[in-house]
Design a protein around this motif. Structure first.
Motif, PDB file in Angstrom:
ATOM      1  N   ASN A 131      91.351 125.700  29.193  1.00  0.00           N
ATOM      2  CA  ASN A 131      91.239 126.533  27.991  1.00  0.00           C
ATOM      3  C   ASN A 131      90.609 125.769  26.827  1.00  0.00           C
ATOM      4  OD1 ASN A 131      92.242 128.970  28.989  1.00  0.00           O
ATOM      5  ND2 ASN A 131      94.370 128.378  28.621  1.00  0.00           N
ATOM      6  N   LEU A 134      86.818 125.772  27.462  1.00  0.00           N
ATOM      7  CA  LEU A 134      86.236 127.095  27.212  1.00  0.00           C
ATOM      8  C   LEU A 134      86.167 127.394  25.713  1.00  0.00           C
ATOM      9  CD1 LEU A 134      87.901 129.203  30.059  1.00  0.00           C
ATOM     10  CD2 LEU A 134      85.492 128.588  29.852  1.00  0.00           C
ATOM     11  N   TYR A 135      87.226 127.023  24.994  1.00  0.00           N
ATOM     12  CA  TYR A 135      87.225 127.222  23.542  1.00  0.00           C
ATOM     13  C   TYR A 135      86.099 126.402  22.905  1.00  0.00           C
ATOM     14  CZ  TYR A 135      89.033 127.733  18.787  1.00  0.00           C
ATOM     15  OH  TYR A 135      89.161 128.029  17.451  1.00  0.00           O
ATOM     16  N   TYR A 138      82.585 127.992  23.643  1.00  0.00           N
ATOM     17  CA  TYR A 138      82.311 129.168  22.807  1.00  0.00           C
ATOM     18  C   TYR A 138      82.119 128.780  21.343  1.00  0.00           C
ATOM     19  CZ  TYR A 138      83.069 132.802  26.324  1.00  0.00           C
ATOM     20  OH  TYR A 138      82.935 133.635  27.419  1.00  0.00           O
ATOM     21  N   SER A 139      82.647 127.623  20.971  1.00  0.00           N
ATOM     22  CA  SER A 139      82.501 127.156  19.587  1.00  0.00           C
ATOM     23  C   SER A 139      81.150 126.492  19.351  1.00  0.00           C
ATOM     24  CB  SER A 139      83.622 126.156  19.249  1.00  0.00           C
ATOM     25  OG  SER A 139      84.882 126.788  19.285  1.00  0.00           O
ATOM     26  N   MET A 189      91.687 138.498  25.633  1.00  0.00           N
ATOM     27  CA  MET A 189      90.828 137.326  25.805  1.00  0.00           C
ATOM     28  C   MET A 189      91.587 136.019  25.604  1.00  0.00           C
ATOM     29  SD  MET A 189      87.333 138.623  23.901  1.00  0.00           S
ATOM     30  CE  MET A 189      86.413 137.148  24.331  1.00  0.00           C
ATOM     31  N   LEU A 192      90.223 132.369  24.078  1.00  0.00           N
ATOM     32  CA  LEU A 192      88.793 132.630  23.873  1.00  0.00           C
ATOM     33  C   LEU A 192      88.552 133.652  22.770  1.00  0.00           C
ATOM     34  CD1 LEU A 192      87.243 132.709  27.453  1.00  0.00           C
ATOM     35  CD2 LEU A 192      87.230 130.880  25.780  1.00  0.00           C
ATOM     36  N   ALA A 195      88.046 131.995  19.503  1.00  0.00           N
ATOM     37  CA  ALA A 195      86.729 131.357  19.401  1.00  0.00           C
ATOM     38  C   ALA A 195      85.636 132.385  19.110  1.00  0.00           C
ATOM     39  CB  ALA A 195      86.412 130.596  20.689  1.00  0.00           C
ATOM     40  N   VAL A 196      85.688 133.524  19.808  1.00  0.00           N
ATOM     41  CA  VAL A 196      84.670 134.571  19.618  1.00  0.00           C
ATOM     42  C   VAL A 196      84.767 135.163  18.215  1.00  0.00           C
ATOM     43  CG1 VAL A 196      83.868 136.828  20.407  1.00  0.00           C
ATOM     44  CG2 VAL A 196      84.551 135.102  22.084  1.00  0.00           C
TER      45      VAL A 196
END
Length: 451
Positions: A131, A134-135, A138-139, A189, A192, A195-196
């Protein structure tokens, strides 16, 4: 978009007008951080640890970005103070191009090397590591836009116009607060989603800055890029940027030490840092106000006004830091329970706040003094002081852990902050103020600050 002359008028009023929009933006950011932590905290300690782990490398990006933000901010403020339109535009051009290149390169680096960065922390929890990466991934695109948003904010401050930056930041932060629960829970999500939400908010802010600041924040093709200006910005900004990069690396090493005590400890520090940011909500505003105020007055050669502004900011910042110190000492537990329910995490985070409370006044002293150093164009002094005592955290932590366990890490942070504040203030009193005193209009220049 108007430009404000900071070399005239009542010092307290001018500083307040400069600081309030920054403080307002910090207050909104603080509110967002708390709301974000509330939503993420409901996902559990592992989710908080994932974001906390990736935040070190996001912070590293902001540290690199500081080279342009600080260097460009100083040179533009000086040019505005001298009322030199050509230099103002030339330094703006150089800042925009350099900022874009750094933002793009760092975003690519995170996408390709993010997994290795997270692995270095040795978290010992596969789900937290996945995680966290993934964070971070996306950042990466978010940081490209965030780099520009920070630069735009600083440049508007150099023109004495913090109000517009505050309005745009407010829109972005409110948007982030609204999107967080929708993406995290409604669209399921999880981590994530946070982050989005931040990515969407930063993209929106970027285009708002371009629209609202179109009369100032643009690349002037008639001037182009002057290599000398790029080098000047890099030389001025590099010491503080390097200091912040080193600070981030030290924090990454400390995080590795904290990870030995488990994900509860990592989550506790993340929550403690978010709560502690209530101090920087005001002190950060004073730092930015003093830097802009000092920059223009330095360009206009109004040096006594600089000293008066600094003294005023210290009084305000000291009083506020004392108030946060008392809050952290007296009621840390009830505040932390708003975000997390695991007893172990609450206990560790409470200890963090009680210990870090003793550094609040000294951190305020350091930040406000650094604002003055930045404004007069000697950020390398701040960098040297910070580098010395930030690096000292590692051997102190290694020693104190043997005696106090994880609390030893918190004490290493507190003592280093105390030393940085004291030394920065002594440098100002014994070097800057003592060596240089003159009446407004005197053409005498600063000497001896190539240290």
């Amino acid at each position: 978009m108007k430009k404000t002359d900071l070399t005239k008028g009542n010092v307290l009023r001018v500083l307040t007008a400069l600081a309030l929009p920054i403080m307002g933006g910090s207050l909104l950011q603080f509110a967002y951080n708390l709301v974000d932590m509330l939503w993420v905290g409901r996902l559990g300690t592992d989710a908080v640890a994932s974001i906390g782990s990736s935040s070190f490398f996001i912070g590293l990006g902001y540290s690199i970005n500081a080279m342009v933000v600080i260097g460009g901010g100083i040179k533009v403020a000086h040019a505005v103070g001298k009322k030199n339109e050509y230099e103002t535009k030339a330094y703006m051009n150089a800042s925009l191009v350099l900022n874009g290149l750094l933002g793009l390169l760092y975003a690519v680096l995170l996408l390709y090397a993010g997994k290795s960065f997270i692995s270095f922390l040795q978290l010992g929890n596969v789900e937290v590591e996945q995680n966290a990466y993934l964070y971070l991934a996306y950042s990466a695109p978010m940081l490209f836009f965030a780099f520009f948003n920070l630069l735009f904010t600083r440049l508007l401050g150099s023109f004495g116009n913090n109000k517009e930056a505050f309005k745009i930041s407010a829109i972005g932060i409110i948007m982030n607060i609204i999107l967080d629960p929708i993406l995290i829970y409604t669209f399921k999500m999880g981590v994530l989603g946070a982050a989005v939400a931040t990515l969407i908010a930063n993209v929106t802010m970027f285009f708002l800055f371009l629209y609202k600041g179109r009369s100032i924040l643009f690349f002037d093709k008639t001037i182009g890029i002057e290599y000398e200006k790029v080098v000047e910005i890099m030389k001025l900004g590099f010491p503080m940027s390097f200091q912040r990069i080193l600070f981030t690396f030290v924090n990454i090493i400390l995080a590795r030490m904290i990870a030995i005590f488990g994900s509860d400890a990592l989550a506790a520090q993340k929550i403690g840092l978010q709560i502690e940011s209530v101090t920087y909500m005001v002190i950060g505003g004073l730092n930015g106000a003093v830097a802009s105020f000092t920059g223009q007055n330095f360009g206009a050669k109004k040096y006594e006004r600089i000293h008066e502004g600094y003294a005023t900011a210290i009084k305000i910042g000291g009083a506020y830091a004392l108030a946060t110190t008392m809050i952290f000492l007296i009621i840390p537990g009830p505040i932390i329970k708003l975000f997390i329910h695991e007893l172990t995490t609450i206990e560790i985070a409470s200890s963090y706040l009680r210990i870090i409370a003793f550094s609040q006044i000294f951190s305020a002293l350091e930040m406000i003094t650094n604002g003055l150093f930045t404004g007069i164009g000697i950020p390398k002094v701040s960098a040297k002081i910070s580098i010395l005592f930030t690096v000292l955290r590692i051997p102190m932590a290694l020693l104190f852990i043997q005696l106090l366990g994880i609390n030893g890490i918190w004490w290493s942070i507190t003592l280093s902050s105390l030393l940085k504040g004291v030394v920065a203030y002594l440098y100002y009193k014994l070097k800057v103020q003592k060596q240089y005193r003159c009446d407004e209009g005197d053409e005498k220049v600063f000497k001896g600050y190539n240290a």
